[in-house]
Every structure is written in C-alpha cells, then in structure tokens.
Write a protein that holds these residues in place. Structure first.
Motif, PDB file in Angstrom:
ATOM      1  N   ASP A  32     -73.108  22.395  26.452  1.00 29.68           N
ATOM      2  CA  ASP A  32     -72.947  21.759  27.691  1.00 29.68           C
ATOM      3  C   ASP A  32     -74.211  21.040  28.154  1.00 29.68           C
ATOM      4  O   ASP A  32     -75.232  21.772  28.140  1.00 29.68           O
TER       5      ASP A  32
ATOM      6  N   TYR B  80     -61.726  22.003  29.604  1.00 26.37           N
ATOM      7  CA  TYR B  80     -62.194  22.438  30.631  1.00 26.37           C
ATOM      8  C   TYR B  80     -61.450  23.385  31.326  1.00 26.37           C
ATOM      9  O   TYR B  80     -61.772  24.041  32.308  1.00 26.37           O
ATOM     10  N   ILE B  81     -60.105  23.267  31.549  1.00 25.31           N
ATOM     11  CA  ILE B  81     -59.070  23.991  32.289  1.00 25.31           C
ATOM     12  C   ILE B  81     -58.363  24.742  31.434  1.00 25.31           C
ATOM     13  O   ILE B  81     -57.994  24.448  30.339  1.00 25.31           O
TER      14      ILE B  81
ATOM     15  N   LYS C 122     -56.689  27.035  35.912  1.00 27.81           N
ATOM     16  CA  LYS C 122     -57.991  27.204  36.395  1.00 27.81           C
ATOM     17  C   LYS C 122     -59.160  27.109  35.406  1.00 27.81           C
ATOM     18  O   LYS C 122     -58.706  26.716  34.122  1.00 27.81           O
ATOM     19  N   ALA C 123     -60.271  26.963  35.989  1.00 24.17           N
ATOM     20  CA  ALA C 123     -61.409  26.731  34.918  1.00 24.17           C
ATOM     21  C   ALA C 123     -61.420  27.668  34.153  1.00 24.17           C
ATOM     22  O   ALA C 123     -61.264  29.047  33.819  1.00 24.17           O
ATOM     23  N   ASN C 124     -61.517  27.080  32.584  1.00 23.01           N
ATOM     24  CA  ASN C 124     -61.610  27.824  31.287  1.00 23.01           C
ATOM     25  C   ASN C 124     -62.847  28.727  31.218  1.00 23.01           C
ATOM     26  O   ASN C 124     -63.889  28.262  31.071  1.00 23.01           O
TER      27      ASN C 124
END
Length: 473
Positions: free
Chosen positions: A217, A261-262, A267-269
């Motif tokens: 990232d 990402y999810i 929810k956020a991974n």
C-alpha cells in the motif's frame, strides 16, 4: 559498529586473556606435533609389512599433513593474539595517559569521557575561555584514544574469528565431522543497525541488484511499481507484493496477493494476504500470466543446478506453516510451464511464520530464506524475523534459523519489522564472505497520535529500513 568505551572500561581493559590463549595454543600445537611424531616413529620402527602396514602408514601420513595444516592455524592464532595484546596494551597506555593528563590539569573526566573544569569560578573571563577550549581539546584527545583502543581490540577479534572459521573445516574423517563444510553458507554477522530507507510505502519487494521497487500500500494510496501506480489493476482491491523471481533466461517475475479492500462481511478486510499467489511477467506488469493455487505469500528462486524453480509459501493467510515447492525441469519451449508442475517438498521446520518471506540464491553459492512473523510478545523466545541458509534448496527444510531483531530495542519506534526483501548481495571470493543488503518495513505510531473515540485504528504510517547480514561460504 564500535562504540566509544567508558572510562572504567578503558582503565580496566586487559589483554591477559590473549597472552594466556596464545600460550595455550602453542602448548596444544607442541603437544599435538609431538604425539604424531612419536606415532610415526613407532609405526616406522614396527616389524610390520604388507598391504595393511602400507595402508596404515599412508593413512598416518595423510593425517599428519592435515594436522600440520591445523597446527599452522593454531600458531597463526598465537601470533595474532600476542601481537594484538601488544597493540592493545599500547593503545590502553595512550588512552589512560590522556585521562591522567586531563586530571593533572585539574579537569574532571567522567564515565562517558566528558571533560569538565574543576577550577573554582573566580578567575577572569579570558582564563575561563582558555580553560573551556582546553577541556574540549582534552576531551577529543581522550575519546579518540579510547576509540583507537576499542578498534584495536575489535581488529584482533576479527582476525581470530577468521582463524576460527578456518579451523571449523578441519576434519580427519574426510567430511564426516559435524562442523560446517566449505560451500555450506552460514550466517556469521548482523543484522547491522537499521538505517532509514523510505516512507513511500511498505512491503517494498525487489529483485536483488536491479533497483526495482514494488511497494505494498502506498502512503498516498494504490501500490506502486518503481514509484508509479502499479499497472496491475485489481477490481475492488490492490496487488500486494509477496516476492520476486528471476527465471533461467533472465525473465523477471513479480508475485502478488490480490487483496480486496472489503471482506465478505462488508467490512474492511483485515487480511493482507490471499490463499493463492498471482504471477506477473515484469516485461508486461499489467497482465497476469498464472496463479500458484494454494500457495500463499509466495516467493521464489531459480536453481540452475537442477533447472528447476523453487517456491516458498504459506499454507494460507494467517497460517504459520511454510512449505518448499519445486517444479519439474523447465522446458525452454514452455518457460512459464513450471507453474503447473510445482510439487511440495516438505515443511520448513526452522522458520515458521505467517508474514512475508523471500528466498534468494547467494552469489557465493547456496540459498538463503528470510521470513517474518506475527509473533506473540508474551511467548518467550518468539521472534519477528529469522533467516536460514543451506547449500541446496532442500537443505532449507531442516536448517536452523538465526533470529533477527529479537527485541523491541532493535525496532524503530517500538514497531516490529516485517516484509523482508533482499536489495542486493556483495560477495568477496577472497574472504568467502557475502554481505546481504536487506530491506524491512515497519508501521510505526505517528508522532503525537493517540487513540480517540471513533478512530481506534492507528493511521497508516509506513516506513522502510535497511540492514546488512553477513554470510560466510
């Protein structure tokens, strides 16, 4: 890195152990020489003939030749220790004399070798300035001589270490002893202190010696390739690098986890790895050329001795079991076909971990695997990162790990390092030593940040650092 010693360390420095060791080594050399000389005389005088006698005499002569090589090393160690003791004693005398010189001029020399004035403050400003300048000069002289003492001691240790490494290969039984043999790489130094490398992202994978940087990232968003947005587009997710490979024809591969990402729950991974690994040819980094099913967080290396691809990966995300895989010999007519022929060779027992790893070929011969782990600080002996080496890929399965960065004192900002990648290696064929330049990532707490209601997660604050490891061949 040599640190300036304290005053008590300087004044208490001793070289007696070196002189005693030199005498002990000389006694051992003399005794061994006498023993083998007596054995040879006895065998020569024995009324024994025939093939058995000839074989015994040949074996003794062979052993005598080997032993004399070892005796030469003992005598060399003795000379190093004796000469080193003389150098250390001279350096100590100079450092102690510098301390006494300051004391005799009514200055105070503290434990950290700082020099301050002991004269009462009633003389003129001009004299006070002179005394201040004198204190600065005396302090510089004392610390320089103390550092010369420390460097002299380290130089003797380095020379003796080289003799000790040569002694480890001594073996009368032709390779049946327990000591490492030439060609079997061993970790002998490092890691050196972490030095800042960058803040652009984490998981900065590379191909050693190329300067390629494949980030995780990015600090500002999507992962990058050589500083630009990674051209491998992942719908509703991003490519996080897990490793690289250079194939037999010099083809460069990048390996990725394509992480959404999810998560399935909306929810956020929370995961940064996937069960499979995507393979990309860096000649066209925007396209996938294959997948390694069931191998998570893979990295790889080509073994020219067997013309096979070697892969190391986990059984799955958040699984600490690492396995070694090998392909069939690579068909030059189907250079990417190795992905369909990988077979598990076993579990890498010495280096479990559920974070990133990288396997590389060493220039001096053999292989190195470095891996990180979501370690548990409450478990005694648990480590965030370790390294294993072996002369063959299969040797990595049972190699004993050397821990890296074992405690928080070695972690910048208290954040455990992860995501190791080898930037380059430099091999010296004269000494047989190879310096491995390693990059690691951290996720440190931003300065001044404190958890607040509604924002419990720490902001993304990636940093990378470099360190060196030394391998001997």
């Amino acid at each position: 890195m040599v640190e300036t010693p304290t005053r008590s360390r300087v004044e208490g420095w001793s070289s007696g152990h070196l002189r005693q060791a030199a005498m002990g080594w000389q006694r051992q050399a003399d005794l061994t020489e006498q023993t083998y000389t007596r054995a040879q005389h006895a065998l020569d005088a024995a009324p024994w003939s025939g093939a058995g006698a000839d074989g015994a005499r040949a074996k003794l002569a062979e052993n005598v030749a080997k032993v004399r090589g070892a005796l030469a090393l003992l005598e060399r160690a003795g000379r190093i220790a004796t000469a080193g003791a003389d150098v250390i004693d001279a350096a100590k005398r100079a450092a102690v004399a510098a301390i006494q010189n300051a004391v005799s001029q009514f200055f105070e020399v503290s434990e950290n070798l700082s020099v301050t004035d002991r004269m009462p403050v009633f003389f003129s400003a001009a004299l006070a300035l002179v005394r201040k300048i004198a204190a600065a000069h005396l302090q510089a002289d004392i610390r320089a001589k103390a550092m010369m003492l420390a460097l002299a001691d380290e130089d003797v240790a380095r020379q003796l270490d080289a003799v000790a490494e040569a002694m480890q290969t001594f073996d009368l039984e032709g390779g049946q002893g327990g000591a490492p043999k030439p060609g079997d790489p061993q970790i002998v130094g490092g890691p050196t202190p972490l030095t800042p490398d960058g803040t652009q992202g984490d998981l900065n994978s590379t191909i050693p010696g190329t300067g390629i940087e494949i980030s995780g990232d990015g600090r500002a968003g999507y992962p990058t390739l050589n500083g630009e947005r990674n051209p491998l587009e992942v719908p509703a997710g991003r490519p996080l690098p897990t490793g690289t490979i250079v194939g037999p024809d010099g083809k460069q591969y990048a390996l990725y986890s394509e992480v959404p990402y999810i998560g399935p729950d909306g929810k956020a991974n929370p995961n940064y790895a996937t069960p499979d690994t995507t393979v990309v040819d860096l000649n066209d980094p925007s396209k996938r050329i294959g997948v390694l099913p069931g191998i998570s967080q893979a990295s790889g290396v080509y073994d020219p001795a067997t013309n096979r691809m070697v892969i190391v990966g986990n059984d799955g995300p958040n699984d600490r079991t690492r396995r070694l895989y090998m392909s069939d010999p690579i068909d030059p007519k189907n250079p990417n076909g190795w992905m369909q022929t990988l077979k598990p060779q076993g579990e890498i027992k010495g280096l479990p971990g559920d974070r990133e790893s990288q396997v590389v070929a060493l220039k001096g011969g053999g292989f190195m695997l470095v891996g990180s782990d979501n370690f548990d600080p409450t478990v005694p002996g648990d480590q965030p990162m370790g390294v294993v080496t072996a002369s063959t890929p299969e040797g990595l399965l049972t190699a004993k790990a050397t821990p890296l960065f074992p405690g928080p004192g070695a972690w910048p900002g208290g954040a455990a390092p992860y995501g190791p990648t080898v930037v380059d290696t430099v091999y010296d064929p004269v000494t047989g030593r190879e310096t491995v330049q390693l990059r690691v990532s951290t996720w440190e707490k931003p300065p001044g940040w404190v958890p607040t209601p509604g924002q419990p997660d720490m902001p993304y604050n990636p940093k990378t650092y470099q360190t060196n490891i030394t391998v001997t061949h």
